[in-house]
Design a protein around this motif. Structure first.
Motif, PDB file in Angstrom:
ATOM      1  N   VAL A  85      30.197 146.753  53.262  1.00  0.00           N
ATOM      2  CA  VAL A  85      28.850 146.096  53.459  1.00  0.00           C
ATOM      3  C   VAL A  85      28.282 145.401  52.307  1.00  0.00           C
ATOM      4  N   ILE A  86      27.698 144.515  52.767  1.00  0.00           N
ATOM      5  CA  ILE A  86      27.666 143.309  51.627  1.00  0.00           C
ATOM      6  C   ILE A  86      26.428 143.951  51.362  1.00  0.00           C
ATOM      7  N   ILE A  87      25.586 144.233  49.794  1.00  0.00           N
ATOM      8  CA  ILE A  87      24.260 144.342  48.854  1.00  0.00           C
ATOM      9  C   ILE A  87      23.938 143.436  47.604  1.00  0.00           C
ATOM     10  N   PRO A  88      22.625 143.100  47.401  1.00  0.00           N
ATOM     11  CA  PRO A  88      22.939 142.793  46.515  1.00  0.00           C
ATOM     12  C   PRO A  88      22.471 144.128  44.734  1.00  0.00           C
ATOM     13  N   ASP A  89      23.056 143.839  44.103  1.00  0.00           N
ATOM     14  CA  ASP A  89      23.566 144.521  42.882  1.00  0.00           C
ATOM     15  C   ASP A  89      21.978 145.702  42.839  1.00  0.00           C
ATOM     16  N   PHE A  90      21.078 144.700  42.634  1.00  0.00           N
ATOM     17  CA  PHE A  90      19.620 145.360  41.937  1.00  0.00           C
ATOM     18  C   PHE A  90      19.667 145.561  42.977  1.00  0.00           C
ATOM     19  N   ALA A 134      31.603 153.908  54.249  1.00  0.00           N
ATOM     20  CA  ALA A 134      32.256 152.790  54.328  1.00  0.00           C
ATOM     21  C   ALA A 134      31.746 152.544  52.429  1.00  0.00           C
ATOM     22  N   ILE A 135      32.056 150.997  52.624  1.00  0.00           N
ATOM     23  CA  ILE A 135      32.342 150.310  51.227  1.00  0.00           C
ATOM     24  C   ILE A 135      30.879 149.576  50.345  1.00  0.00           C
ATOM     25  N   PRO A 136      30.963 149.835  49.785  1.00  0.00           N
ATOM     26  CA  PRO A 136      28.838 148.614  49.336  1.00  0.00           C
ATOM     27  C   PRO A 136      29.637 148.117  48.296  1.00  0.00           C
ATOM     28  N   VAL A 137      30.211 146.261  48.772  1.00  0.00           N
ATOM     29  CA  VAL A 137      30.332 145.083  48.204  1.00  0.00           C
ATOM     30  C   VAL A 137      29.065 145.078  46.846  1.00  0.00           C
ATOM     31  N   PHE A 138      28.511 145.055  45.594  1.00  0.00           N
ATOM     32  CA  PHE A 138      27.870 144.799  45.351  1.00  0.00           C
ATOM     33  C   PHE A 138      27.565 142.986  45.120  1.00  0.00           C
ATOM     34  N   VAL A 139      26.573 142.124  45.219  1.00  0.00           N
ATOM     35  CA  VAL A 139      26.947 140.646  44.979  1.00  0.00           C
ATOM     36  C   VAL A 139      25.548 140.405  44.054  1.00  0.00           C
ATOM     37  N   ASP A 140      25.780 139.514  43.329  1.00  0.00           N
ATOM     38  CA  ASP A 140      25.027 139.045  41.418  1.00  0.00           C
ATOM     39  C   ASP A 140      23.173 138.786  42.833  1.00  0.00           C
ATOM     40  N   ILE A 141      22.131 138.760  41.759  1.00  0.00           N
ATOM     41  CA  ILE A 141      21.097 138.534  42.426  1.00  0.00           C
ATOM     42  C   ILE A 141      20.627 136.873  40.884  1.00  0.00           C
ATOM     43  N   GLU A 142      20.158 136.640  42.386  1.00  0.00           N
ATOM     44  CA  GLU A 142      19.392 135.236  41.592  1.00  0.00           C
ATOM     45  C   GLU A 142      17.971 135.701  40.905  1.00  0.00           C
ATOM     46  N   PRO A 143      17.799 135.111  39.751  1.00  0.00           N
ATOM     47  CA  PRO A 143      17.291 136.133  38.320  1.00  0.00           C
ATOM     48  C   PRO A 143      15.567 135.986  38.280  1.00  0.00           C
ATOM     49  N   ASP A 144      14.949 134.375  39.435  1.00  0.00           N
ATOM     50  CA  ASP A 144      14.232 134.227  39.149  1.00  0.00           C
ATOM     51  C   ASP A 144      13.444 135.202  40.927  1.00  0.00           C
ATOM     52  N   THR A 145      14.111 135.144  41.523  1.00  0.00           N
ATOM     53  CA  THR A 145      12.994 135.745  42.445  1.00  0.00           C
ATOM     54  C   THR A 145      14.488 137.518  42.968  1.00  0.00           C
ATOM     55  N   GLY A 153      12.094 147.713  36.484  1.00  0.00           N
ATOM     56  CA  GLY A 153      12.151 147.267  38.007  1.00  0.00           C
ATOM     57  C   GLY A 153      12.505 147.483  38.983  1.00  0.00           C
ATOM     58  N   THR A 154      14.437 147.687  38.622  1.00  0.00           N
ATOM     59  CA  THR A 154      14.416 148.831  39.409  1.00  0.00           C
ATOM     60  C   THR A 154      15.893 149.111  39.567  1.00  0.00           C
ATOM     61  N   TYR A 155      17.096 149.337  39.790  1.00  0.00           N
ATOM     62  CA  TYR A 155      18.282 149.269  39.239  1.00  0.00           C
ATOM     63  C   TYR A 155      19.233 148.620  39.688  1.00  0.00           C
ATOM     64  N   SER A 156      20.087 147.934  38.327  1.00  0.00           N
ATOM     65  CA  SER A 156      21.073 147.957  38.896  1.00  0.00           C
ATOM     66  C   SER A 156      22.088 148.841  39.487  1.00  0.00           C
ATOM     67  N   HIS A 170      17.528 145.153  35.049  1.00  0.00           N
ATOM     68  CA  HIS A 170      18.661 146.221  34.743  1.00  0.00           C
ATOM     69  C   HIS A 170      17.706 146.839  33.848  1.00  0.00           C
ATOM     70  N   ARG A 171      18.195 146.157  33.059  1.00  0.00           N
ATOM     71  CA  ARG A 171      17.536 146.064  31.327  1.00  0.00           C
ATOM     72  C   ARG A 171      15.992 145.015  31.384  1.00  0.00           C
ATOM     73  N   SER A 172      15.685 144.659  32.073  1.00  0.00           N
ATOM     74  CA  SER A 172      14.920 143.470  31.308  1.00  0.00           C
ATOM     75  C   SER A 172      13.616 143.328  32.031  1.00  0.00           C
ATOM     76  N   ALA A 173      13.388 144.327  33.245  1.00  0.00           N
ATOM     77  CA  ALA A 173      12.496 143.761  34.709  1.00  0.00           C
ATOM     78  C   ALA A 173      11.407 145.465  34.322  1.00  0.00           C
ATOM     79  N   LEU A 174       9.998 144.413  34.175  1.00  0.00           N
ATOM     80  CA  LEU A 174       9.490 145.422  33.899  1.00  0.00           C
ATOM     81  C   LEU A 174       8.477 145.741  35.511  1.00  0.00           C
ATOM     82  N   THR A 175       8.052 146.856  35.828  1.00  0.00           N
ATOM     83  CA  THR A 175       7.141 146.925  36.738  1.00  0.00           C
ATOM     84  C   THR A 175       5.448 147.706  36.474  1.00  0.00           C
ATOM     85  N   LEU A 176       4.223 146.890  36.638  1.00  0.00           N
ATOM     86  CA  LEU A 176       3.387 147.015  36.254  1.00  0.00           C
ATOM     87  C   LEU A 176       2.470 147.000  37.060  1.00  0.00           C
TER      88      LEU A 176
END
Length: 376
Positions: A72-77, A91-102, A308-311, A336-342
């Motif tokens: 099952v393909i999912i975003p890593d973030f 089943a096996i999660p397949v981690f795909v990278d994200i778009e940095p702006d969205t 923000g959330t977790y990688s 994972h290291r730079s997103a901040l929730t306000l």
């Protein structure tokens, strides 16, 4: 200042009291009413109230026929529940990278992640912004793969005028207290696929169907129902939905305006044609700013924030099991290291928004001016 507060009051108390007085506490007429309200909002034919978004994702994957050793393909973030439900099926999660702006799954990377074992694609609508669903759906259709929206944060979000939860084979919303509306704990699956709906209807309630006077158990199902106590809270919340979302969007616009002058901070983006639900307001800090130190500084200023959330590939279980290097998922690793929730919720005032923005400015300045040794 709290990170989030659900908007509840006398209406929710009265709704719960009505259910308690009725004596009908398990899944019943209130759950059915909540399902109809969500169907009307999302524009789907079928909705299933469930005990959480996590059980909803699990139920939907089972209904879609995902089995052990499938992929099952999912975003890593994303919150790890997205991957946990895949693992729980064997089943096996397949981690795909994200778009940095969205913060959403990058469609350009999707094709390369598909194999003969791919059984589902599960994009996440990060923080209430829909993933770029047209290219995702196109690629999925070419390969005959179902698309399950993890729409936990995205009730009322729109993609090119179409509601989240109606953009794939099925969608799953969360009603956790941090989400757009809450039932305490709970969730909802939406779909236009009648065959999938029929399977989930049976699986949700122990694999049972009514057979005359009694139940006949035709599958090894689950108890993933939502009680009428929880559903009654949700009905009261749905009456406030327009106000909740409108207020979130107004406050998000005000916050974006105020933090525009804070050096090193990038506000969330909303692509053309999308409507962000702003379940969370998540900014990105420049790489030279220690996000965790900013969280601590804002805590000293009495403003609660969080990551923000977790990688997911960075989390101990997935790191130990799959051993994916950070360079394979660079955008999710950085997020994972730079997103901040306000803080962002309807009860905030304009002066509260001023306080959040000013606290962020002060925190960033303090972190940047701290000696390097103090930042380690």
């Amino acid at each position: 200042m709290r990170l989030n507060l659900p908007l509840t009051g006398a209406e929710e108390l009265a709704a719960v009291a009505e259910v308690l007085e009725s004596g009908y506490l398990t899944q019943g007429p209130k759950a059915a009413t909540l399902e109809a309200l969500v169907n009307d909002t999302v524009g789907t034919e079928h909705a299933f109230a469930v005990s959480s978004a996590t059980t909803g994702l699990h139920l939907a994957l089972v209904g879609l026929g995902v089995k052990p050793d499938d992929e099952v393909i999912i975003p890593d973030f994303s919150f790890p529940a997205t991957a946990n439900v895949v693992v729980q099926l064997g089943a096996i999660p397949v981690f795909v990278d994200i778009e940095p702006d969205t913060f959403n799954l990058a469609p350009a990377l999707l094709e390369a992640a598909i194999t003969p074992r791919t059984a589902a694609i599960m994009p996440v609508h990060a923080f209430g912004l829909t993933a770029d669903m047209d290219p995702i759906n196109h690629i999925a259709a070419v390969h005959g793969i179902p698309v399950l929206e993890d729409a936990a944060c995205a009730l009322t979000a729109l993609y090119n005028g179409r509601p989240a939860g109606s953009l794939g084979t099925a969608g799953v919303f969360s009603f956790h207290p941090r989400k757009i509306i809450t039932t305490g704990e709970g969730g909802m699956i939406t779909t236009n696929d009648s065959e999938l709906a029929a399977r989930m209807r049976v699986l949700r309630t122990h694999g049972a169907v009514r057979d005359g006077l009694f139940m006949s158990f035709v599958d090894a199902g689950f108890n993933y129902r939502l009680s009428d106590v929880h559903a009654a809270i949700g009905i009261a919340q749905m009456a406030k939905l327009d106000h909740i979302v409108g207020r979130r969007q107004t406050l998000a616009s005000a916050l974006t305006e105020r933090i525009g002058s804070v050096e090193g901070v990038t506000a969330p983006v909303v692509p053309e044609g999308s409507r962000h639900s702003f379940q969370s307001y998540v900014v990105t800090l420049d790489e030279d700013i220690d996000r965790d130190a900013v969280i601590c500084e804002m805590r000293e200023l009495d403003v609660e924030t969080t990551l923000g959330t977790y990688s997911m590939h960075l989390q101990p279980y997935f790191r130990e099991r799959f051993g994916i290097p950070d360079e394979a998922l660079p955008n999710a690793t950085r997020a994972h290291r730079s997103a901040l929730t306000l803080p962002l919720y309807p009860q905030l005032s304009e002066s509260d928004v001023d306080r959040v923005a000013e606290s962020l400015r002060l925190a960033v300045e303090r972190v940047r001016s701290a000696p390097a040794a103090a930042r380690r």
